[in-house]
Design an enzyme around this catalytic site. Structure first.
Site, PDB file in Angstrom:
ATOM      1  N   ARG A  69     -20.180  35.181  12.406  1.00  0.00           N
ATOM      2  CA  ARG A  69     -18.780  35.429  12.587  1.00  0.00           C
ATOM      3  C   ARG A  69     -18.025  36.444  11.664  1.00  0.00           C
ATOM      4  O   ARG A  69     -18.404  36.578  10.406  1.00  0.00           O
ATOM      5  CB  ARG A  69     -17.836  34.359  12.940  1.00  0.00           C
ATOM      6  CG  ARG A  69     -18.357  33.344  14.360  1.00  0.00           C
ATOM      7  CD  ARG A  69     -17.348  32.257  14.112  1.00  0.00           C
ATOM      8  NE  ARG A  69     -16.222  32.400  14.035  1.00  0.00           N
ATOM      9  CZ  ARG A  69     -15.118  31.405  13.969  1.00  0.00           C
ATOM     10  NH1 ARG A  69     -15.597  30.177  13.568  1.00  0.00           N
ATOM     11  NH2 ARG A  69     -14.116  31.672  14.194  1.00  0.00           N
ATOM     12  N   SER A  97     -14.768  36.177  10.947  1.00  0.00           N
ATOM     13  CA  SER A  97     -13.385  35.897  10.468  1.00  0.00           C
ATOM     14  C   SER A  97     -13.622  35.465   9.094  1.00  0.00           C
ATOM     15  O   SER A  97     -14.574  35.597   8.361  1.00  0.00           O
ATOM     16  CB  SER A  97     -13.186  34.332  10.991  1.00  0.00           C
ATOM     17  OG  SER A  97     -14.304  33.411  10.551  1.00  0.00           O
ATOM     18  N   LYS A 146     -20.295  22.110  12.643  1.00  0.00           N
ATOM     19  CA  LYS A 146     -19.386  21.639  13.543  1.00  0.00           C
ATOM     20  C   LYS A 146     -19.410  22.652  14.723  1.00  0.00           C
ATOM     21  O   LYS A 146     -19.070  22.067  15.881  1.00  0.00           O
ATOM     22  CB  LYS A 146     -18.081  21.573  12.653  1.00  0.00           C
ATOM     23  CG  LYS A 146     -16.914  21.576  13.683  1.00  0.00           C
ATOM     24  CD  LYS A 146     -15.716  21.636  12.844  1.00  0.00           C
ATOM     25  CE  LYS A 146     -14.532  21.738  14.017  1.00  0.00           C
ATOM     26  NZ  LYS A 146     -13.265  22.290  13.258  1.00  0.00           N
ATOM     27  N   ASP A 147     -19.806  23.832  14.604  1.00  0.00           N
ATOM     28  CA  ASP A 147     -19.590  24.677  15.999  1.00  0.00           C
ATOM     29  C   ASP A 147     -20.895  24.850  16.720  1.00  0.00           C
ATOM     30  O   ASP A 147     -20.905  25.649  17.849  1.00  0.00           O
ATOM     31  CB  ASP A 147     -18.855  26.094  15.145  1.00  0.00           C
ATOM     32  CG  ASP A 147     -17.697  26.325  14.678  1.00  0.00           C
ATOM     33  OD1 ASP A 147     -16.909  25.205  15.197  1.00  0.00           O
ATOM     34  OD2 ASP A 147     -17.511  26.976  13.820  1.00  0.00           O
ATOM     35  N   THR A 180      -2.539  22.072  17.279  1.00  0.00           N
ATOM     36  CA  THR A 180      -3.869  21.858  17.181  1.00  0.00           C
ATOM     37  C   THR A 180      -4.463  21.779  18.843  1.00  0.00           C
ATOM     38  O   THR A 180      -3.798  21.294  19.489  1.00  0.00           O
ATOM     39  CB  THR A 180      -4.293  20.561  16.514  1.00  0.00           C
ATOM     40  OG1 THR A 180      -5.747  20.499  16.532  1.00  0.00           O
ATOM     41  CG2 THR A 180      -3.686  19.259  16.853  1.00  0.00           C
ATOM     42  N   SER A 229      -7.630  20.727  18.947  1.00  0.00           N
ATOM     43  CA  SER A 229      -8.719  19.906  19.008  1.00  0.00           C
ATOM     44  C   SER A 229      -8.618  18.634  19.618  1.00  0.00           C
ATOM     45  O   SER A 229      -7.571  17.817  19.352  1.00  0.00           O
ATOM     46  CB  SER A 229      -9.111  19.724  17.367  1.00  0.00           C
ATOM     47  OG  SER A 229      -9.921  18.477  17.266  1.00  0.00           O
ATOM     48  N   ARG A 255     -10.187  16.083  19.651  1.00  0.00           N
ATOM     49  CA  ARG A 255     -10.441  14.848  18.436  1.00  0.00           C
ATOM     50  C   ARG A 255      -9.330  14.845  17.654  1.00  0.00           C
ATOM     51  O   ARG A 255      -9.038  13.407  17.260  1.00  0.00           O
ATOM     52  CB  ARG A 255     -11.535  15.495  17.666  1.00  0.00           C
ATOM     53  CG  ARG A 255     -11.864  14.599  16.334  1.00  0.00           C
ATOM     54  CD  ARG A 255     -12.636  15.040  15.192  1.00  0.00           C
ATOM     55  NE  ARG A 255     -12.454  16.492  14.795  1.00  0.00           N
ATOM     56  CZ  ARG A 255     -11.838  16.652  13.830  1.00  0.00           C
ATOM     57  NH1 ARG A 255     -11.245  15.646  13.004  1.00  0.00           N
ATOM     58  NH2 ARG A 255     -11.225  17.723  13.359  1.00  0.00           N
ATOM     59  N   ARG A 256      -8.665  15.702  17.180  1.00  0.00           N
ATOM     60  CA  ARG A 256      -7.171  15.449  16.476  1.00  0.00           C
ATOM     61  C   ARG A 256      -6.071  14.901  17.297  1.00  0.00           C
ATOM     62  O   ARG A 256      -5.379  13.893  16.892  1.00  0.00           O
ATOM     63  CB  ARG A 256      -6.872  16.872  15.793  1.00  0.00           C
ATOM     64  CG  ARG A 256      -7.795  17.219  14.749  1.00  0.00           C
ATOM     65  CD  ARG A 256      -7.897  18.739  14.149  1.00  0.00           C
ATOM     66  NE  ARG A 256      -8.673  19.033  13.058  1.00  0.00           N
ATOM     67  CZ  ARG A 256      -8.934  20.129  12.835  1.00  0.00           C
ATOM     68  NH1 ARG A 256      -8.549  21.366  13.769  1.00  0.00           N
ATOM     69  NH2 ARG A 256      -9.788  20.555  11.587  1.00  0.00           N
ATOM     70  N   ARG A 278      -4.672  28.052  18.685  1.00  0.00           N
ATOM     71  CA  ARG A 278      -6.184  28.620  18.595  1.00  0.00           C
ATOM     72  C   ARG A 278      -5.954  29.738  17.534  1.00  0.00           C
ATOM     73  O   ARG A 278      -4.768  30.049  16.955  1.00  0.00           O
ATOM     74  CB  ARG A 278      -6.491  29.088  19.988  1.00  0.00           C
ATOM     75  CG  ARG A 278      -6.805  28.203  20.962  1.00  0.00           C
ATOM     76  CD  ARG A 278      -8.125  27.586  20.908  1.00  0.00           C
ATOM     77  NE  ARG A 278      -9.038  28.205  20.170  1.00  0.00           N
ATOM     78  CZ  ARG A 278     -10.024  29.226  20.496  1.00  0.00           C
ATOM     79  NH1 ARG A 278      -9.621  29.621  21.851  1.00  0.00           N
ATOM     80  NH2 ARG A 278     -10.677  29.502  19.881  1.00  0.00           N
ATOM     81  N   ASN A 337      -8.570  31.607  14.253  1.00  0.00           N
ATOM     82  CA  ASN A 337      -9.070  31.209  13.120  1.00  0.00           C
ATOM     83  C   ASN A 337      -8.021  30.729  11.989  1.00  0.00           C
ATOM     84  O   ASN A 337      -6.783  30.993  12.106  1.00  0.00           O
ATOM     85  CB  ASN A 337      -9.907  32.401  12.479  1.00  0.00           C
ATOM     86  CG  ASN A 337      -9.153  33.876  11.780  1.00  0.00           C
ATOM     87  OD1 ASN A 337      -7.880  33.523  11.263  1.00  0.00           O
ATOM     88  ND2 ASN A 337      -9.365  34.683  12.240  1.00  0.00           N
ATOM     89  N   ARG A 378      -4.053  30.937  12.227  1.00  0.00           N
ATOM     90  CA  ARG A 378      -3.078  29.738  12.314  1.00  0.00           C
ATOM     91  C   ARG A 378      -1.845  29.720  11.365  1.00  0.00           C
ATOM     92  O   ARG A 378      -0.841  29.115  11.623  1.00  0.00           O
ATOM     93  CB  ARG A 378      -3.799  28.544  12.256  1.00  0.00           C
ATOM     94  CG  ARG A 378      -5.139  28.397  13.450  1.00  0.00           C
ATOM     95  CD  ARG A 378      -5.506  27.154  13.395  1.00  0.00           C
ATOM     96  NE  ARG A 378      -6.922  27.411  14.565  1.00  0.00           N
ATOM     97  CZ  ARG A 378      -7.334  26.333  14.955  1.00  0.00           C
ATOM     98  NH1 ARG A 378      -7.135  25.063  14.858  1.00  0.00           N
ATOM     99  NH2 ARG A 378      -8.640  26.760  15.789  1.00  0.00           N
ATOM    100  N   CYS A 386     -17.478  20.179  24.467  1.00  0.00           N
ATOM    101  CA  CYS A 386     -16.262  20.557  23.382  1.00  0.00           C
ATOM    102  C   CYS A 386     -14.961  20.087  23.813  1.00  0.00           C
ATOM    103  O   CYS A 386     -13.990  20.153  22.890  1.00  0.00           O
ATOM    104  CB  CYS A 386     -16.162  22.286  23.678  1.00  0.00           C
ATOM    105  SG  CYS A 386     -15.233  22.656  25.345  1.00  0.00           S
TER     106      CYS A 386
HETATM  107  N1  LIG Z   1     -14.224  26.839  14.334  1.00  0.00           N
HETATM  108  C1  LIG Z   1     -13.157  26.305  13.717  1.00  0.00           C
HETATM  109  C2  LIG Z   1     -13.769  25.569  12.494  1.00  0.00           C
HETATM  110  N2  LIG Z   1     -15.248  25.633  12.128  1.00  0.00           N
HETATM  111  C3  LIG Z   1     -15.512  24.927  10.961  1.00  0.00           C
HETATM  112  C4  LIG Z   1     -14.341  24.525  10.404  1.00  0.00           C
HETATM  113  C5  LIG Z   1     -14.032  23.829   9.273  1.00  0.00           C
HETATM  114  C6  LIG Z   1     -15.272  24.122   8.388  1.00  0.00           C
HETATM  115  C7  LIG Z   1     -16.334  23.212   8.659  1.00  0.00           C
HETATM  116  O1  LIG Z   1     -16.074  22.176   8.990  1.00  0.00           O
HETATM  117  O2  LIG Z   1     -17.353  23.629   8.088  1.00  0.00           O
HETATM  118  C8  LIG Z   1     -13.248  25.060  11.414  1.00  0.00           C
HETATM  119  C9  LIG Z   1     -11.771  25.329  11.117  1.00  0.00           C
HETATM  120  C10 LIG Z   1     -11.259  23.705  11.255  1.00  0.00           C
HETATM  121  O3  LIG Z   1     -11.502  23.066  11.916  1.00  0.00           O
HETATM  122  O4  LIG Z   1     -10.164  23.750  10.463  1.00  0.00           O
END
Ligand SMILES: NCc1[nH]cc(CCC(=O)O)c1CC(=O)O
Length: 311
Positions: free
Chosen positions: A12, A14, A83-84, A129, A131, A133-134, A151, A153, A157, A244
Site C-alpha cells: 500500500r 500509505s 492484521k489486514d 474509531t 473498529s 473490536r475497539r 476511517r 490511514n 486520522r 471485517c
Molecule cells: N489498516 C489499519 C492498520 N493495519 C495495521 C495497523 C497497525 C499495525 C499492525 O498491527 O501491524 C493499522 C493501524 C491501526 O490499527 O491503528
C-alpha cells in the site's frame, strides 16, 4: 544461496505501509549486502473508500490490489500487515507466506491531545474509531464514551483529530511507531483493557509460490516465535470464519520458556457479552492450538454472535 538481482517490493502507499517496506529493505540489505530493491506502491480499495468497510468486501480491501500486482508479475514480494489479511479464506492461489518479521508491539494506544488517560476521559468524549473490536470493548468498559466512525490511514486520522473531528483516537502502537509518531500517545492500553486484533504488530512477506529462489533468499528475515504466534492466530480466525465486522480479538505469545499460548475473545457489538478462551499449546502445533481455542469459543456460542452481525 543465489539471490535475485532485483527484488520489487509491492505495498500500500500509505506512510505506514511505505515505512514497513523500508524496514524490509533495510533487513534485506543486512542479510544480502548489495541486493537491489525497488518499491511498487499501490492504492487499495481500503485506502480509497472512506465509508464502512463491510460495504467493500471487508478486510480484503487492504490487500487485493497488492496481491494482484504480485500475481501479475509487477512485483516480486508483497508486504502486508497480518492484521489486514483476511483469514476466512486462503491466500490468493499461487502465493505463499515466505516470512513473518519479528513482531512489533501488539497494543493499542489512546491519543488524547490533552494527555488524559482512558479512565480520565469525561462522559461524552468522542473516540474516533470504526473498529468493531475497539467499539465493543469500550462499550463494555467505558460506556460513557462515544465512538464516532473514523476511517483513513494513521496520518490522516491524526490530521482529522487535530481538526476537531473527534476528541481522542485509538490507534495501534506499532503503526504510530512505524510512522515516527509515538509522541502523540497519551496512554498505552494493556491487552486486558483493550484486547488486540489477530495479527497485531506482525508484518508478512508474501511471494509467488514458484519463486523458490526469492523464498529461500528472504526466509532468513523470518522470526520463529512470530511464525508460531501468527500461525496459531490465523488458524484461530480461519476456524471462526470471522469477517471485517466480527468483534474478535486475541493474541498468541511465546513466553521466555518457549511455551506458546493463545488468548482470544468474541464480543457482541454492544460489548454486553464477552466469550473468553485461553489455552497453552503444550505439545500441540500452533495451528492445532488455534483450532482448539476457536472450538472453545464456538462451544460458548461464538457462531451465533458472529453470524448475527451483517457483513
Ligand atoms: N489498516 C489499519 C492498520 N493495519 C495495521 C495497523 C497497525 C499495525 C499492525 O498491527 O501491524 C493499522 C493501524 C491501526 O490499527 O491503528
Amino acid at each position: 544461496m543465489s539471490v535475485p538481482e532485483l527484488i520489487r517490493i509491492v505495498s500500500r502507499d500509505s506512510p505506514m505501509a511505505l515505512a514497513q517496506v523500508e524496514r524490509v529493505r533495510a533487513e534485506l540489505a543486512v542479510l544480502h549486502p548489495g541486493v537491489r530493491t525497488e518499491v511498487v506502491p499501490v492504492k487499495t480499495t481500503g485506502d480509497k473508500w472512506m465509508g464502512d468497510l463491510s460495504q467493500v468486501e471487508g478486510k480484503g480491501a487492504f490487500t487485493k490490489e497488492v496481491d494482484a500486482a504480485l500475481l501479475a508479475g509487477e512485483a516480486d514480494l508483497a508486504v502486508h500487515c497480518v492484521k489486514d489479511i483476511p483469514a476466512d479464506r486462503p491466500l490468493p492461489a499461487g502465493t505463499t507466506f515466505a516470512a513473518f518479521l519479528k513482531r512489533d508491539d501488539i497494543r493499542d494506544a489512546l491519543i488524547h491531545p490533552g494527555g488524559l488517560t482512558l479512565d480520565e476521559l469525561p462522559a461524552g468524549t468522542r473516540i474516533g474509531t470504526s473498529s468493531v473490536r475497539r467499539v465493543a470493548q469500550l462499550a463494555a468498559t467505558h460506556p460513557h464514551l462515544e465512538c464516532v466512525p473514523f476511517r483513513g490511514n494513521a496520518n490522516r486520522r491524526l490530521e482529522k483529530l487535530a481538526a476537531g473531528e473527534a476528541d481522542a483516537l485509538l490507534l495501534a502502537v506499532a503503526g504510530l511507531e512505524r510512522i515516527g509518531r509515538p509522541d502523540v500517545i497519551s496512554e498505552v492500553l494493556s491487552p486486558e483493557v483493550m484486547m488486540p486484533p489477530i495479527g497485531a504488530g506482525i508484518l508478512a512477506l508474501q511471494c509467488r509460490e514458484g519463486d523458490t529462489e526469492l523464498i529461500d533468499a528472504i526466509s532468513g528475515l523470518g522470526d520463529p516465535d512470530t511464525y508460531r504466534e501468527a500461525t496459531a492466530e490465523r488458524m484461530f480466525l480461519h476456524v471462526l470464519q470471522g469477517h471485517c465486522n466480527s468483534p474478535i480479538a486475541g493474541y498468541a505469545r511465546v513466553d521466555r520458556s518457549g511455551e506458546l499460548s493463545l488468548r482470544a475473545c468474541v464480543f457482541t457489538p454492544d460489548g454486553k457479552t464477552r466469550l473468553n478462551a485461553h489455552e497453552w499449546a503444550g505439545r500441540l502445533d500452533p495451528a492445532t492450538l488455534g483450532t482448539s481455542v476457536a472450538v472453545a469459543l464456538l462451544r460458548q456460542g461464538a457462531r451465533e454472535i458472529i453470524d448475527g452481525i451483517p457483513h
